[in-house]
Motif scaffolding. Structure first.
Motif, PDB file in Angstrom:
ATOM      1  N   LEU A  93      66.165  51.240  29.901  1.00 15.15           N
ATOM      2  CA  LEU A  93      65.460  51.804  28.751  1.00 15.15           C
ATOM      3  C   LEU A  93      64.607  50.752  28.063  1.00 15.15           C
ATOM      4  N   PHE A  94      65.183  49.552  27.881  1.00 15.25           N
ATOM      5  CA  PHE A  94      64.442  48.471  27.231  1.00 15.25           C
ATOM      6  C   PHE A  94      63.156  48.177  28.013  1.00 15.25           C
ATOM      7  N   LEU A  95      63.285  48.048  29.324  1.00 17.26           N
ATOM      8  CA  LEU A  95      62.102  47.744  30.142  1.00 17.26           C
ATOM      9  C   LEU A  95      61.091  48.888  30.118  1.00 17.26           C
ATOM     10  N   ILE A  96      61.594  50.124  30.207  1.00 19.23           N
ATOM     11  CA  ILE A  96      60.684  51.275  30.194  1.00 19.23           C
ATOM     12  C   ILE A  96      59.883  51.284  28.896  1.00 19.23           C
ATOM     13  N   LEU A  97      60.590  51.064  27.771  1.00 19.20           N
ATOM     14  CA  LEU A  97      59.921  51.143  26.471  1.00 19.20           C
ATOM     15  C   LEU A  97      58.958  49.987  26.279  1.00 19.20           C
ATOM     16  N   LEU A  98      59.410  48.761  26.617  1.00 17.66           N
ATOM     17  CA  LEU A  98      58.554  47.596  26.393  1.00 17.66           C
ATOM     18  C   LEU A  98      57.332  47.647  27.310  1.00 17.66           C
ATOM     19  N   LEU A  99      57.578  47.747  28.618  1.00 16.02           N
ATOM     20  CA  LEU A  99      56.461  47.714  29.564  1.00 16.02           C
ATOM     21  C   LEU A  99      55.604  48.970  29.427  1.00 16.02           C
ATOM     22  N   GLY A 100      56.269  50.103  29.163  1.00 20.49           N
ATOM     23  CA  GLY A 100      55.530  51.353  29.002  1.00 20.49           C
ATOM     24  C   GLY A 100      54.619  51.297  27.782  1.00 20.49           C
ATOM     25  N   VAL A 104      61.062  58.860  23.408  1.00 21.53           N
ATOM     26  CA  VAL A 104      60.967  58.528  24.834  1.00 21.53           C
ATOM     27  C   VAL A 104      62.298  57.963  25.322  1.00 21.53           C
ATOM     28  N   ALA A 105      62.963  57.189  24.465  1.00 24.43           N
ATOM     29  CA  ALA A 105      64.238  56.589  24.858  1.00 24.43           C
ATOM     30  C   ALA A 105      65.281  57.658  25.150  1.00 24.43           C
ATOM     31  N   VAL A 106      65.451  58.584  24.213  1.00 24.18           N
ATOM     32  CA  VAL A 106      66.452  59.630  24.418  1.00 24.18           C
ATOM     33  C   VAL A 106      66.110  60.437  25.665  1.00 24.18           C
ATOM     34  N   PHE A 107      64.833  60.679  25.819  1.00 24.27           N
ATOM     35  CA  PHE A 107      64.311  61.472  26.905  1.00 24.27           C
ATOM     36  C   PHE A 107      64.551  60.828  28.272  1.00 24.27           C
ATOM     37  N   SER A 108      64.307  59.521  28.355  1.00 21.03           N
ATOM     38  CA  SER A 108      64.454  58.825  29.642  1.00 21.03           C
ATOM     39  C   SER A 108      65.915  58.537  29.959  1.00 21.03           C
ATOM     40  N   MET A 109      66.751  58.555  28.912  1.00 20.90           N
ATOM     41  CA  MET A 109      68.136  58.149  29.093  1.00 20.90           C
ATOM     42  C   MET A 109      68.921  59.112  29.968  1.00 20.90           C
ATOM     43  N   LEU A 155      76.607  61.351  21.674  1.00 25.26           N
ATOM     44  CA  LEU A 155      75.232  60.876  21.520  1.00 25.26           C
ATOM     45  C   LEU A 155      74.302  62.028  21.157  1.00 25.26           C
ATOM     46  N   TYR A 156      74.567  63.183  21.785  1.00 27.98           N
ATOM     47  CA  TYR A 156      73.725  64.353  21.538  1.00 27.98           C
ATOM     48  C   TYR A 156      73.840  64.773  20.080  1.00 27.98           C
ATOM     49  N   ALA A 157      75.084  64.734  19.549  1.00 21.92           N
ATOM     50  CA  ALA A 157      75.277  65.092  18.150  1.00 21.92           C
ATOM     51  C   ALA A 157      74.437  64.183  17.256  1.00 21.92           C
ATOM     52  N   LEU A 158      74.335  62.909  17.646  1.00 22.76           N
ATOM     53  CA  LEU A 158      73.564  61.958  16.837  1.00 22.76           C
ATOM     54  C   LEU A 158      72.056  62.152  16.990  1.00 22.76           C
ATOM     55  N   PHE A 159      71.622  62.428  18.229  1.00 21.52           N
ATOM     56  CA  PHE A 159      70.183  62.355  18.506  1.00 21.52           C
ATOM     57  C   PHE A 159      69.541  63.690  18.849  1.00 21.52           C
ATOM     58  N   SER A 160      70.247  64.811  18.686  1.00 23.18           N
ATOM     59  CA  SER A 160      69.706  66.080  19.178  1.00 23.18           C
ATOM     60  C   SER A 160      68.366  66.407  18.522  1.00 23.18           C
ATOM     61  N   ARG A 161      68.239  66.078  17.223  1.00 19.47           N
ATOM     62  CA  ARG A 161      66.990  66.381  16.541  1.00 19.47           C
ATOM     63  C   ARG A 161      65.814  65.666  17.218  1.00 19.47           C
ATOM     64  N   GLN A 162      66.022  64.367  17.469  1.00 11.08           N
ATOM     65  CA  GLN A 162      65.000  63.549  18.093  1.00 11.08           C
ATOM     66  C   GLN A 162      64.637  64.073  19.486  1.00 11.08           C
ATOM     67  N   LEU A 163      65.677  64.396  20.236  1.00 11.09           N
ATOM     68  CA  LEU A 163      65.487  64.848  21.611  1.00 11.09           C
ATOM     69  C   LEU A 163      64.676  66.135  21.636  1.00 11.09           C
ATOM     70  N   ILE A 164      65.096  67.081  20.793  1.00 14.51           N
ATOM     71  CA  ILE A 164      64.428  68.377  20.797  1.00 14.51           C
ATOM     72  C   ILE A 164      62.995  68.244  20.294  1.00 14.51           C
ATOM     73  N   ALA A 165      62.807  67.403  19.260  1.00 12.54           N
ATOM     74  CA  ALA A 165      61.447  67.156  18.782  1.00 12.54           C
ATOM     75  C   ALA A 165      60.600  66.571  19.905  1.00 12.54           C
ATOM     76  N   GLY A 166      61.204  65.669  20.684  1.00 13.85           N
ATOM     77  CA  GLY A 166      60.474  65.037  21.776  1.00 13.85           C
ATOM     78  C   GLY A 166      60.049  66.036  22.822  1.00 13.85           C
ATOM     79  N   ILE A 167      60.991  66.886  23.229  1.00 11.77           N
ATOM     80  CA  ILE A 167      60.666  67.864  24.265  1.00 11.77           C
ATOM     81  C   ILE A 167      59.577  68.801  23.763  1.00 11.77           C
ATOM     82  N   THR A 168      59.736  69.268  22.515  1.00  8.34           N
ATOM     83  CA  THR A 168      58.773  70.252  22.039  1.00  8.34           C
ATOM     84  C   THR A 168      57.396  69.628  21.832  1.00  8.34           C
TER      85      THR A 168
END
Lengths: 290, 326
Positions: free
Chosen positions: A95-102, A212-217, A271-284
């Motif tokens: 994830l770190f590499l994807i985010l930094l290099l991406g 992107v992080a939640v998404f790629s994870m 993790l989903y309980a913590l990040f579901s908002r972010q994840l769903i916002a990302g997908i949408t």
């Protein structure tokens, strides 16, 4: 988006009759039960002894059926602490590499005009259409040549290559919408292009980076194919592969099987309980742009 | 140097349409530093292996480990040698059935759920969050969950069917040749229905209220608004969902089938797909020795099959669909 939705919500709510409402809830509730019942069933039964699992599979674990024997077996027999550590190392590093290099590549594509810009942009997002798995034969040969078979680094590199196209795509789209003025101000102040990226751009794109992080994870954490092929040794097994092989060995020990499944499920749900908002916002938001 | 830059900058500005934002003119190491690492890793571990696989598929291995040029010989073997061809067509056919079941079950359910969610019922976000849970789980975990639930040993499915008076319907679906593939497909549908649901939901939300209001003023009711106004507007998204389903069907199906039915696509190859065939060919299974070149050939065939799908999508579907711009 929430605002748009809620005005629509209010209007739609008033316009619709009660019976329509009831029908909508029946379908949604019905499908929600279909979606989560199997997961709940497994977690509930993981807290029962063998007799409880078979005599009353649908009941809650009670006094006489409650048991942690499955978890005890899993924790003593399987090396799940190692598997978890491996999964976390692989997922976090990739994830770190994807985010930094991406983000760096997306910044170059969105910020500067240079020859090959469009071509490189298309080249980098080709991977969205072509699954990296199709190159498995050559990836394994390459890893053998590089002496990386049965190392976590092999997985990290492959997952980075796998995650970059989507990351570059989403981040480039977003960075094109960033205001120029703030970057030009920084340039007038004499900041180097590198400092502009790290000190001006990165803070601005932090919310998208999280998405992107939640998404790629998810695909990295859940992958079976590459751990099986590149790193199936005991020291490098990930949780997904560990569970798969553990269950293969313990098929008759139902409480252990259910416990190992729950061990794989619970962190993801947490993790989903913590990040579901972010994840769903990302997908949408990705979908609206994509 | 600086003069040249400003000159370039000017022409660049003039050349670009006024609406698009000006971008900084290039030249300089920093661009290379920014973009090179991503391009390097992506090229070495994603593009090169793909190209190398295509190359390997044109060679044949000798007993001493060396390779000899074989042209399209491996493809001819795969398509026409009776042993290989049977397996190949069976796997491809199973993949197509898998795709078909996802198209007629998963995507309509996703559309229905998204349409209902877009009506903004109470607890909408709770439904959405919970329905998405299976999508997050590892395919391995999902496979085992359903293997347990459908197992005749545990009897949960029988009990549940019995509760609605349908106990007679129960069969060990995963173990029967006639039902195994459909059952596996439905398990996969159960897991992934959240993705089309989310994508379509987002598309429905992005439709401006003015359009819906206009339709309502014209006297259309909710049902007709959906068919005549909303559905045409989200067709591009449905196209994306279809192509994602097509691509995912060739990759994701391996994890599920390998976990539940093993690398042989049990029972009796009835759930064998391209992914398991590739795995088996590459690594060998039972009496068969692993074969790099045939493995590369199968992977390349998958590449071409995906390419055909993507091309059809790009040429036929996307070109005809007018994308709605906000």
């Amino acid at each position: 988006m929430t605002n748009i939705a809620s005005t629509g919500r209010a209007r739609a709510g008033r316009a619709r009759g009660l019976s329509t409402k009831a029908a909508v809830h029946t379908v949604l509730l019905g499908y929600t039960i279909i979606a989560i019942f199997p997961v709940i069933l497994v977690i509930l039964n993981s807290f029962k002894n063998r007799r409880g699992i078979f005599s009353d599979p649908l009941g809650l674990p009670r006094g006489e059926t409650f048991s942690m024997e499955g978890y005890a077996t899993v924790l003593t027999q399987g090396d799940f602490a190692t598997y978890f550590a491996n999964s976390i190392i692989v997922t976090v590093s990739a994830l770190f590499l994807i985010l930094l290099l991406g983000a760096m590549a997306a910044h170059a594509l969105a910020e500067y005009r240079f020859r090959l810009n469009t071509l490189l942009g298309i080249y980098l997002i080709l991977g969205i259409m072509v699954p990296i798995r199709l190159g498995t034969v050559a990836i394994l040969e390459l890893m053998v040549d590089l002496n990386l078979v049965n190392t976590l680094l092999a997985l990290i590199l492959v997952y980075t290559a796998q995650g970059l196209p989507v990351a570059v795509f989403i981040l480039t789209e977003f960075m094109r919408t960033l205001s120029r003025d703030i970057k030009d101000c920084a340039r007038v102040d004499g900041l180097s292009e590198y400092r502009i990226f790290f000190e001006v751009v990165v803070p601005l794109i932090r919310p998208v980076l999280a998405t992107v992080a939640v998404f790629s994870m998810i695909p990295i954490w859940n992958d079976l194919w590459f751990p099986l092929i590149l790193a199936s040794g005991d020291a490098t097994k990930t949780v997904t592969l560990g569970v798969q092989q553990f269950i293969g060995q313990y098929t008759v020990n139902w409480s252990a099987v259910l416990a190992s499944l729950s061990i794989a499920i619970l962190p993801v749900l947490g993790l989903y309980a913590l990040f579901s908002r972010q994840l769903i916002a990302g997908i949408t938001s990705g979908a609206v742009k994509g | 140097m600086s003069e040249a830059t400003t000159e370039q900058e000017k022409t660049a500005r003039e050349a670009k349409p006024p609406k698009r934002r000006k971008r900084r003119v290039g030249g300089g190491w920093h661009i290379f530093v920014f973009i090179a690492p991503a391009v390097l890793i992506y090229t070495i571990f994603s593009i090169y292996p793909l190209v190398e696989s295509l190359r390997l598929s044109l060679f044949d291995g000798l007993d001493d480990g060396s390779a000899v040029w074989n042209g399209l010989g491996n493809y001819v073997t795969l398509l026409f040698n009776p042993t290989w061809a049977t397996q190949f067509w069976n796997a491809l056919w199973n993949n197509l059935i898998l795709f078909f079941i996802h198209m007629v079950v998963q995507n309509p359910i996703g559309l229905l759920l998204a349409a209902l969610l877009s009506l903004a019922p109470r607890f909408g976000s709770t439904y959405r969050t919970l329905i998405f849970i299976p999508t997050l789980l590892s395919v391995v975990v999902v496979g085992f969950i359903w293997e347990l639930i459908l197992s005749p040993l545990w009897g949960v499915s029988e009990t549940l069917l019995g509760a609605v008076g349908l106990a007679w319907l129960y069969q060990p679906w995963l173990g029967l040749e006639s039902t195994a593939l459909t059952t596996v497909s439905l398990i996969s549908v159960w897991q992934y229905v959240g993705i089309p649901m989310m994508l379509i939901y987002a598309a429905l939300l992005s439709i401006p209220d003015e359009l819906i209001d206009a339709a309502r003023v014209d006297g259309l009711n909710g049902w007709w608004i959906f068919w005549k106004v909303k559905l045409p507007l989200i067709l591009p998204t449905l196209g994306i969902v279809a192509i994602l389903t097509y691509i995912g069907n060739f990759t994701a199906s391996f994890d599920l089938i390998y976990s539940i039915q093993g690398a042989l696509g049990a029972p009796n190859y009835s759930t064998d797909v391209m992914g398991t065939l590739l795995f088996r060919t590459f690594f060998g299974q039972q009496l068969q020795i692993g074969d790099i070149h045939m493995g590369a050939t199968i992977a390349s065939m998958m590449f071409f099959i995906i390419l055909i799908g993507v091309t059809i999508y790009l040429v036929l579907v996307q070109r005809r669909l007018q994308r709605y711009e906000m």
